[in-house]
Design a protein around this motif. Sequence first.
Motif, PDB file in Angstrom:
ATOM      1  N   GLU A 114       0.804  -1.228   0.000  1.00  0.00           N
ATOM      2  CA  GLU A 114       0.000   0.000   0.000  1.00  0.00           C
ATOM      3  C   GLU A 114       0.834   1.274   0.000  1.00  0.00           C
ATOM      4  O   GLU A 114       0.293   2.373  -0.168  1.00  0.00           O
ATOM      5  CB  GLU A 114      -0.967   0.011   1.192  1.00  0.00           C
ATOM      6  N   LEU A 115       2.145   1.144   0.158  1.00  0.00           N
ATOM      7  CA  LEU A 115       2.998   2.323   0.184  1.00  0.00           C
ATOM      8  C   LEU A 115       3.816   2.518  -1.093  1.00  0.00           C
ATOM      9  O   LEU A 115       4.541   3.495  -1.223  1.00  0.00           O
ATOM     10  CB  LEU A 115       3.968   2.248   1.377  1.00  0.00           C
ATOM     11  N   ILE A 116       3.702   1.579  -2.034  1.00  0.00           N
ATOM     12  CA  ILE A 116       4.513   1.676  -3.255  1.00  0.00           C
ATOM     13  C   ILE A 116       3.626   1.870  -4.481  1.00  0.00           C
ATOM     14  O   ILE A 116       2.447   1.494  -4.470  1.00  0.00           O
ATOM     15  CB  ILE A 116       5.408   0.427  -3.443  1.00  0.00           C
ATOM     16  N   PRO A 117       4.164   2.474  -5.540  1.00  0.00           N
ATOM     17  CA  PRO A 117       3.364   2.748  -6.743  1.00  0.00           C
ATOM     18  C   PRO A 117       2.707   1.502  -7.312  1.00  0.00           C
ATOM     19  O   PRO A 117       3.367   0.504  -7.595  1.00  0.00           O
ATOM     20  CB  PRO A 117       4.409   3.315  -7.717  1.00  0.00           C
ATOM     21  N   GLY A 118       1.397   1.554  -7.449  1.00  0.00           N
ATOM     22  CA  GLY A 118       0.644   0.459  -8.036  1.00  0.00           C
ATOM     23  C   GLY A 118       0.683  -0.841  -7.259  1.00  0.00           C
ATOM     24  O   GLY A 118       0.301  -1.892  -7.781  1.00  0.00           O
ATOM     25  N   ALA A 119       1.119  -0.786  -5.998  1.00  0.00           N
ATOM     26  CA  ALA A 119       1.252  -1.991  -5.170  1.00  0.00           C
ATOM     27  C   ALA A 119       2.052  -3.072  -5.897  1.00  0.00           C
ATOM     28  O   ALA A 119       1.828  -4.269  -5.716  1.00  0.00           O
ATOM     29  CB  ALA A 119      -0.128  -2.526  -4.768  1.00  0.00           C
ATOM     30  N   ASP A 120       3.012  -2.635  -6.725  1.00  0.00           N
ATOM     31  CA  ASP A 120       3.803  -3.533  -7.571  1.00  0.00           C
ATOM     32  C   ASP A 120       5.045  -4.003  -6.802  1.00  0.00           C
ATOM     33  O   ASP A 120       6.108  -3.391  -6.875  1.00  0.00           O
ATOM     34  CB  ASP A 120       4.194  -2.787  -8.849  1.00  0.00           C
ATOM     35  N   VAL A 121       4.894  -5.104  -6.081  1.00  0.00           N
ATOM     36  CA  VAL A 121       5.993  -5.650  -5.278  1.00  0.00           C
ATOM     37  C   VAL A 121       6.915  -6.455  -6.189  1.00  0.00           C
ATOM     38  O   VAL A 121       6.464  -7.345  -6.912  1.00  0.00           O
ATOM     39  CB  VAL A 121       5.456  -6.537  -4.140  1.00  0.00           C
ATOM     40  N   VAL A 122       8.208  -6.162  -6.140  1.00  0.00           N
ATOM     41  CA  VAL A 122       9.157  -6.826  -7.034  1.00  0.00           C
ATOM     42  C   VAL A 122      10.196  -7.618  -6.239  1.00  0.00           C
ATOM     43  O   VAL A 122      10.424  -7.369  -5.058  1.00  0.00           O
ATOM     44  CB  VAL A 122       9.871  -5.807  -7.946  1.00  0.00           C
ATOM     45  N   GLY A 123      10.815  -8.580  -6.926  1.00  0.00           N
ATOM     46  CA  GLY A 123      11.853  -9.384  -6.305  1.00  0.00           C
ATOM     47  C   GLY A 123      12.718 -10.014  -7.372  1.00  0.00           C
ATOM     48  O   GLY A 123      12.561  -9.737  -8.570  1.00  0.00           O
ATOM     49  N   ALA A 124      13.626 -10.887  -6.932  1.00  0.00           N
ATOM     50  CA  ALA A 124      14.478 -11.584  -7.888  1.00  0.00           C
ATOM     51  C   ALA A 124      13.646 -12.501  -8.768  1.00  0.00           C
ATOM     52  O   ALA A 124      13.867 -12.603  -9.973  1.00  0.00           O
ATOM     53  CB  ALA A 124      15.545 -12.385  -7.146  1.00  0.00           C
ATOM     54  N   SER A 125      12.673 -13.173  -8.151  1.00  0.00           N
ATOM     55  CA  SER A 125      11.815 -14.121  -8.870  1.00  0.00           C
ATOM     56  C   SER A 125      10.396 -14.045  -8.329  1.00  0.00           C
ATOM     57  O   SER A 125      10.151 -13.478  -7.260  1.00  0.00           O
ATOM     58  CB  SER A 125      12.344 -15.556  -8.683  1.00  0.00           C
ATOM     59  N   ALA A 126       9.476 -14.639  -9.058  1.00  0.00           N
ATOM     60  CA  ALA A 126       8.083 -14.700  -8.614  1.00  0.00           C
ATOM     61  C   ALA A 126       7.911 -15.875  -7.659  1.00  0.00           C
ATOM     62  O   ALA A 126       7.253 -16.873  -7.958  1.00  0.00           O
ATOM     63  CB  ALA A 126       7.149 -14.825  -9.814  1.00  0.00           C
ATOM     64  N   VAL A 127       8.539 -15.753  -6.501  1.00  0.00           N
ATOM     65  CA  VAL A 127       8.441 -16.776  -5.457  1.00  0.00           C
ATOM     66  C   VAL A 127       7.572 -16.201  -4.344  1.00  0.00           C
ATOM     67  O   VAL A 127       7.859 -15.109  -3.833  1.00  0.00           O
ATOM     68  CB  VAL A 127       9.832 -17.141  -4.903  1.00  0.00           C
ATOM     69  N   PRO A 128       6.510 -16.882  -3.954  1.00  0.00           N
ATOM     70  CA  PRO A 128       5.599 -16.313  -2.953  1.00  0.00           C
ATOM     71  C   PRO A 128       6.275 -16.085  -1.610  1.00  0.00           C
ATOM     72  O   PRO A 128       7.160 -16.843  -1.198  1.00  0.00           O
ATOM     73  CB  PRO A 128       4.494 -17.370  -2.837  1.00  0.00           C
ATOM     74  N   VAL A 129       5.854 -15.018  -0.960  1.00  0.00           N
ATOM     75  CA  VAL A 129       6.343 -14.680   0.372  1.00  0.00           C
ATOM     76  C   VAL A 129       5.222 -15.009   1.360  1.00  0.00           C
ATOM     77  O   VAL A 129       4.096 -14.540   1.215  1.00  0.00           O
ATOM     78  CB  VAL A 129       6.703 -13.189   0.469  1.00  0.00           C
ATOM     79  N   SER A 130       5.538 -15.812   2.358  1.00  0.00           N
ATOM     80  CA  SER A 130       4.533 -16.206   3.347  1.00  0.00           C
ATOM     81  C   SER A 130       4.104 -15.005   4.177  1.00  0.00           C
ATOM     82  O   SER A 130       4.862 -14.037   4.322  1.00  0.00           O
ATOM     83  CB  SER A 130       5.094 -17.286   4.280  1.00  0.00           C
ATOM     84  N   PRO A 131       2.907 -15.049   4.748  1.00  0.00           N
ATOM     85  CA  PRO A 131       2.471 -13.958   5.632  1.00  0.00           C
ATOM     86  C   PRO A 131       3.484 -13.734   6.740  1.00  0.00           C
ATOM     87  O   PRO A 131       4.066 -14.675   7.274  1.00  0.00           O
ATOM     88  CB  PRO A 131       1.134 -14.476   6.179  1.00  0.00           C
ATOM     89  N   GLY A 132       3.729 -12.489   7.058  1.00  0.00           N
ATOM     90  CA  GLY A 132       4.687 -12.156   8.100  1.00  0.00           C
ATOM     91  C   GLY A 132       4.516 -10.718   8.513  1.00  0.00           C
ATOM     92  O   GLY A 132       3.546 -10.059   8.122  1.00  0.00           O
ATOM     93  N   PRO A 133       5.464 -10.192   9.312  1.00  0.00           N
ATOM     94  CA  PRO A 133       5.313  -8.827   9.813  1.00  0.00           C
ATOM     95  C   PRO A 133       5.337  -7.775   8.715  1.00  0.00           C
ATOM     96  O   PRO A 133       4.780  -6.702   8.873  1.00  0.00           O
ATOM     97  CB  PRO A 133       6.521  -8.668  10.751  1.00  0.00           C
ATOM     98  N   PHE A 134       5.972  -8.071   7.572  1.00  0.00           N
ATOM     99  CA  PHE A 134       6.052  -7.092   6.494  1.00  0.00           C
ATOM    100  C   PHE A 134       4.784  -7.117   5.635  1.00  0.00           C
ATOM    101  O   PHE A 134       4.253  -6.090   5.254  1.00  0.00           O
ATOM    102  CB  PHE A 134       7.280  -7.346   5.624  1.00  0.00           C
ATOM    103  N   ASN A 135       4.322  -8.316   5.305  1.00  0.00           N
ATOM    104  CA  ASN A 135       3.112  -8.479   4.498  1.00  0.00           C
ATOM    105  C   ASN A 135       2.208  -9.506   5.183  1.00  0.00           C
ATOM    106  O   ASN A 135       2.325 -10.707   4.932  1.00  0.00           O
ATOM    107  CB  ASN A 135       3.462  -8.951   3.082  1.00  0.00           C
ATOM    108  N   PRO A 136       1.326  -9.055   6.066  1.00  0.00           N
ATOM    109  CA  PRO A 136       0.497  -9.970   6.849  1.00  0.00           C
ATOM    110  C   PRO A 136      -0.325 -10.943   6.007  1.00  0.00           C
ATOM    111  O   PRO A 136      -0.642 -12.044   6.465  1.00  0.00           O
ATOM    112  CB  PRO A 136      -0.425  -9.020   7.630  1.00  0.00           C
ATOM    113  N   ASP A 137      -0.641 -10.561   4.771  1.00  0.00           N
ATOM    114  CA  ASP A 137      -1.443 -11.428   3.907  1.00  0.00           C
ATOM    115  C   ASP A 137      -0.596 -12.242   2.937  1.00  0.00           C
ATOM    116  O   ASP A 137      -1.129 -13.006   2.134  1.00  0.00           O
ATOM    117  CB  ASP A 137      -2.456 -10.583   3.117  1.00  0.00           C
ATOM    118  N   GLY A 138       0.736 -12.070   3.013  1.00  0.00           N
ATOM    119  CA  GLY A 138       1.592 -12.739   2.042  1.00  0.00           C
ATOM    120  C   GLY A 138       1.549 -11.989   0.721  1.00  0.00           C
ATOM    121  O   GLY A 138       0.704 -11.114   0.514  1.00  0.00           O
ATOM    122  N   VAL A 139       2.454 -12.316  -0.178  1.00  0.00           N
ATOM    123  CA  VAL A 139       2.489 -11.599  -1.450  1.00  0.00           C
ATOM    124  C   VAL A 139       3.209 -12.454  -2.496  1.00  0.00           C
ATOM    125  O   VAL A 139       4.067 -13.269  -2.169  1.00  0.00           O
ATOM    126  CB  VAL A 139       3.215 -10.231  -1.284  1.00  0.00           C
TER     127      VAL A 139
END
Length: 388
Positions: A114-139
């Motif tokens: 919710e704090l980045i343009p277009g909610a476009d979360v990027v990484g090295a690969s399209a590997v899911p991130v489990s829910p945690g303190p950074f993204n409670p719903d996972g991403v």
Amino acid sequence: MQNAPTLFEPFTFANGMTLRNRVVMAPMTTWSANDDGTVSDEEVLYYRRRVNGVGLVLTGCTHVMPNGIGFTGEFASYDDTFVPSLRRLAEAAKSGGAPAVLQIFHAGNKAVPELIPGADVVGASAVPVSPGPFNPDGVMPRALGHDEILEVISAFGDATRRAIEAGFDGIELHGAHGFLIQNFFSPHYNQRVDAWGGTLENRMRFPLAVVREVKRVIAAHAERPFLLGYRLSPEEPEQDGLRISDTCALIEHLIDCGVDYVHASLSNVLEAKPIEVTNDRTIAELIAVKVAGRVPVIAAGQVRTPQQAERALDLGLSLVAVGQGLVMNPEWVELSKRGNGSLIETEIRTTKVPEIALPAGLWGQIQFATGWFKINDNGKAQRQKAIA
């Protein structure tokens, strides 16, 4: 065997920068920036209260691109308009007489959608991130393209130039905690099949490219001794995640690339051991042995008392980072130096929050995070969760 240095001996880096002692103010996020990404009065006061006496100040992290913000209330460094804000922070961090280093990062798949343009979360690969303190719903992050990777590398260089212009004495690359730099190095999160992933050599390509770009910028713009540090998390909990052997390989290349120090972020400096334990040595000891004095080694993790800090130096560390100890005790160094360690608080007390200049955002996180203890005004101890 020589005796380990004591906590209040001076230390000199290879570039000639001398610290008055071995105590480093650990980089702690304060969740306290202004809504426009500038450094707030609360944050300035937080640093001014804690920097007296320490040997070196490491700031909390700042994002080098708009889509790299990892925390609410995080100050920014992605545009030249933030230089005056960064200068305020540099002045506050250096107000106690110690050099100050700006920690720079890109949150990668731990960015706050919710704090980045277009909610476009990027990484090295399209590997899911489990829910945690950074993204409670996972991403599910989007894999960066080749040209985007080059843009991120350049952004780290640009942020370094701003740090130089703002008056900092160095930058620290945050290659720990699963943020973007570590994300590329991780065998779990980097599933790429191009030159930026796959083999260990390819997984190191992005971190080392960032180091080289930052080195280039420092050579071009710094007219005074300017440090380049690298923070790392030596291992990851995932079954196919980073292990100490990966980290040791990276450290070799970091030294070859000319970093001024390596900073290990550990769960506990004195106790943390590798996941695949082969002997009784701690991770801090193993890293110190690997580095073998070629560059300074800093470690952070649950160092709250001067006795613990001295024991950390005994493990072979050059410098010891104190985080929670300084959060709870702005006069930690003075108390330690005078031999008044018994007066150092190891618990957060609600009655002392205003006195110790604790920003509201940080205090809010402390109350909902693991590893801290809060003493209520009625005298009852209540266990809280800890800040990463």
